[in-house]
Motif scaffolding. Structure first.
Motif: not given
Lengths: 295, 487
Positions: B181-182, B407-409, B423-424, B443-444
């Motif tokens: 992620a990321g 949250n993104g992860i 949303c990114v 991150y999305a």
């Protein structure tokens, strides 16, 4: 001693091709190397020429290791069974490699060029197999080597070219004291030119020596008896071949002719006939006696 | 080195050599024709000469070492009265004279009309770098060519080994983008570059000629030298210590087909497995079958025999399974823990941007992409450009953004991933003038940043939050927006 090979070993993967091979080839000698297909003749010649590296043992040409000492390879002319000719090569263009890398003799080159009816401008790709052989032999001779290795290169020459080549070799042997090792399947041809021979089998030289002496030591005997005989009746002889047809027996026996005749006469044959063996027969009977022969 | 052999090579290849030299100089000289910018023409000429010389680093090993791959030519050339070591050194010297010698000669000639614009030191610098790069490339390409046992396989080996960094780049990119992620790539390009002596040489030599090609990386010269040493060891093993009987045999050296085929298959399988696991799409049977077909054909080419062995199928099956297990393990451990590794360079700035399409009456409610673009929608754009030290000192800001990052992860590894929303948030290190970026984390999000958190971010003097309405295409700051809406 010019060429001395001691305890030579060579394997291709798990296949043992040459196994503790020992051989000596004298100066001014033409040595015929024979053996069945896959016996390792070409491998042995490539090892002598320094193309292959031995797994063990030594090959010494005038006491120099042919693989480790590149200078001594300048004294060796190797003619493989299928020679390499670069794309678009002419007889003349091939000269470049030999004259820059070997003790090339322009005089000899011109002489053999004429002898083999070749022209410098000839395109090698357009030549017949026999003519290509002539090109290979031309350069082998023009290098004025101390040792010539011919891997079936003598085969495929038509009689006139063979005769000329034989003559050229004889001159070189006489004048320069060179040695030649010829491997061939044409044993009749070898018989004409070789003075010594070696039979390669199972990775070793199983029989070698002076060709004439060896031939004298092996003879065919045709005998007729009053009764039928079996192989066991001849167990005291060094029997290479036995054949019985009723009361007529055909034998190939190794040993002095007079001694063998004396022993045979003790068996009271009705008829005894002694015939010489050819080199081809010698080869066949030698291998047959070792269980490798052809019927 | 053997003088006689070098003389032979020069004489034997004299026509090709003269042809190449003339062609090289003529093509390189074309930018000067009708040009009134000698400096620019010189640079263009160098680029042409570099391209031709790079091509020759592939061609020369094939020409000079082809003889070991044919039994008949091996009989002739390996029986010559010259040691293998001398033969190798002479061949390499000849290749260098052709590639580097002609390049340096061309460099000097092309400098003459541009002497007023280009310093001689630059010409010498280019020649020096070219000697190092081309020598290393000739050595490594020769080594790859000699791994094989016939000409065709030799050419395949040069191509296959040269392309391995590209394959690694593709696979690692797929792994990071699907499994971590990321991580959008980070320094992957640099890692792949360091595995490619060709890419590093291209980068540095073209940059010496023209700085706009990315700039010279001095470390690459060290790596190129290292590759040269590896190449030298390779040619020593596969030429000096070569068993001549390998000519015209199958290329079964461990570094030839046995490694190349399985290496390529395994890395492509890993990339496919990563994509499949990440996308929750296991309907990739057609891709697997295609790859199996290519794998089997590659085995045919290697073994020169059209026969499918059980071993081939089992190996492919085992590699597919291993790749799938690897991908599942990577996904379920958040990229083996790499998703939680978040690097910020203390000495630089941090640039964080956030974009979300939300409803104007609730800035924390995301709009689906397929929702009609009408008056209900507003775009939020956040741009935070802050020195790292200030960011770390601002606890509330730090806390909000780290929460958003987490949250993104969580969303990345959730089953909802791929929802149809915009949303990114993007975290980057960059220098003070926003020229050089590094440590990119992208991150999305499936949850927009709440209004309260937006207010926290907006309170930072380094932040700028704007809102753009769709209906009238107007842009507002967050403060203006809140005032307008009476918040």
């Amino acid at each position: 001693m010019m060429l001395r090979i001691e305890h030579l070993n060579k394997s291709f993967g798990s296949k043992n091709v040459l196994n503790d091979l020992n051989l000596k080839v004298n100066d001014s000698s033409i040595f015929g190397l024979v053996g069945i297909n896959g016996a390792g003749k070409s491998t042995l010649l490539r090892l002598i020429a320094g193309v292959y590296e031995a797994d063990g043992g030594t090959i010494l040409l005038n006491e120099h290791n042919t693989y480790l000492n590149p200078e001594c390879r300048a004294e060796i002319a190797f003619v493989p069974d299928e020679a390499y000719y670069p794309l678009g090569a002419t007889v003349g263009s091939l000269k470049l490699l030999y004259e820059t890398m070997y003790h090339f003799s322009e005089e000899a080159y011109q002489k053999y060029l004429k002898l083999f009816d070749l022209d410098e401008k000839m395109s090698v790709a357009n030549l017949s197999k026999g003519m290509k052989r002539r090109v290979s032999l031309l350069f082998a001779l023009a290098l004025k080597p101390k040792l010539i290795l011919l891997d079936e290169a003598y085969d495929g020459l038509e009689p006139l070219a063979r005769l000329r080549f034989k003559k050229a070799l004889s001159e070189l042997i006489e004048d320069e004291g060179i040695s030649v090792i010829i491997s061939s399947h044409n044993l009749r041809e070898l018989e004409d030119i070789c003075d010594s021979f070696g039979i390669l089998e199972g990775g070793r030289i199983v029989s070698y020596g002076d060709l004439l002496e060896s031939k004298e030591m092996i003879n065919k005997y045709q005998l007729a008896f009053t009764d039928e005989k079996t192989k066991d009746d001849f167990k005291d002889f060094d029997l290479l071949h036995f054949e019985a047809e009723g009361r007529v027996i055909r034998l190939v026996v190794r040993g002095n002719t007079e001694d063998v005749m004396a022993k045979l006469n003790e068996m009271k044959p009705v008829l005894v006939d002694v015939l010489p063996v050819s080199f081809e027969e010698l080869f066949i009977y030698e291998l047959e006696s070792r269980g490798e022969g052809h019927e | 080195m053997n003088k006689n052999y070098l003389k032979y090579l020069f004489k034997n290849y004299r026509i090709g050599l003269v042809f190449y030299a003339v062609l090289f100089l003529c093509i390189a000289g074309t930018p000067f024709i009708g040009s009134n910018n000698p400096g620019g023409s010189h640079s263009a000429a160098i680029e042409i000469m570099l391209a031709m010389s790079f091509a020759m680093t592939f061609v020369m090993p094939v020409i000079l070492f082809a003889f070991v791959h044919r039994r008949r030519s091996a009989d002739l050339f390996l029986a010559l009265p010259i040691s293998r070591k001398d033969q190798l050194l002479t061949n390499l010297l000849f290749a260098l004279i052709v590639v580097v010698g002609i390049f340096c000669l061309g460099n000097l000639i092309m400098w003459i009309p541009a002497a007023a614009y280009v310093s001689f030191t630059d010409v010498m610098r280019m020649c020096g770098a070219a000697i190092l790069c081309f020598t290393s490339l000739i050595l490594i390409h020769s080594a790859w060519y000699l791994i094989a046992n016939n000409i065709f396989d030799g050419v395949v080996m040069i191509g296959a080994w040269s392309a391995i960094p590209l394959l690694l780049y593709f696979t690692i990119s797929e792994f990071t983008s699907s499994m971590i992620a990321g991580r959008s790539g980070g320094n992957l390009f640099e890692i792949s570059m360091s595995l490619s002596p060709l890419a590093m040489s291209v980068r540095n030599l073209f940059s010496i000629n023209d700085i706009s090609n990315g700039g010279v990386v001095p470390a690459y010269f060290v790596l190129i030298l290292l590759w040269g040493v590896i190449g030298a060891l390779g040619v020593w093993k596969h030429f000096v210590r070569r068993k001549s009987e390998r000519a015209e045999q199958l290329s079964d050296d461990p570094l030839a087909y046995p490694l190349i085929i399985n290496f390529y298959a395994l890395f492509i399988l890993i990339a496919i497995a990563c994509a499949a696991v990440s996308e929750r799409s296991f309907e990739l049977i057609s891709i697997y079958l295609s790859l199996l077909f290519i794998y089997v054909v590659a085995q045919f080419v290697y073994r020169r025999k059209i026969k499918v062995s059980v071993k081939t199928l089992v190996t492919f099956g085992a590699m597919s399974l291993a790749a799938l297990i690897f991908a599942l393990a990577a996904f379920n451990t958040q990229g083996f823990g790499l998703a939680q590794r978040y690097t910020i360079d203390d000495n630089t700035h941090l640039h964080i941007s956030y974009n979300a399409m939300v409803y104007r009456d609730d800035l924390s409610r995301l709009v689906a992409r397929k929702y009609p673009l009408d008056g209900d929608i507003v775009w939020i754009n956040m741009d935070l450009f802050i020195p790292v030290k200030d960011y770390e000192a601002d606890e509330p800001l730090n806390s909000v953004l780290e929460k958003t990052r987490q949250n993104g992860i969580a969303y990345f590894y959730s089953d909802e991933r791929g929802a149809d929303i915009n949303c990114v948030i993007d975290f980057n290190n960059c220098d003070h003038n926003r020229q050089k970026y590094s440590n990119d984390y992208y991150y999305a999000l499936n949850e927009a940043i709440s209004l309260e958190d937006l207010k926290v971010i907006d309170s930072s003097p380094f932040s700028q939050i704007t809102l753009q309405t769709y209906e009238d295409d107007r842009t507002w700051t967050l403060k203006q927006w809140l005032e307008r809406n009476g918040d």
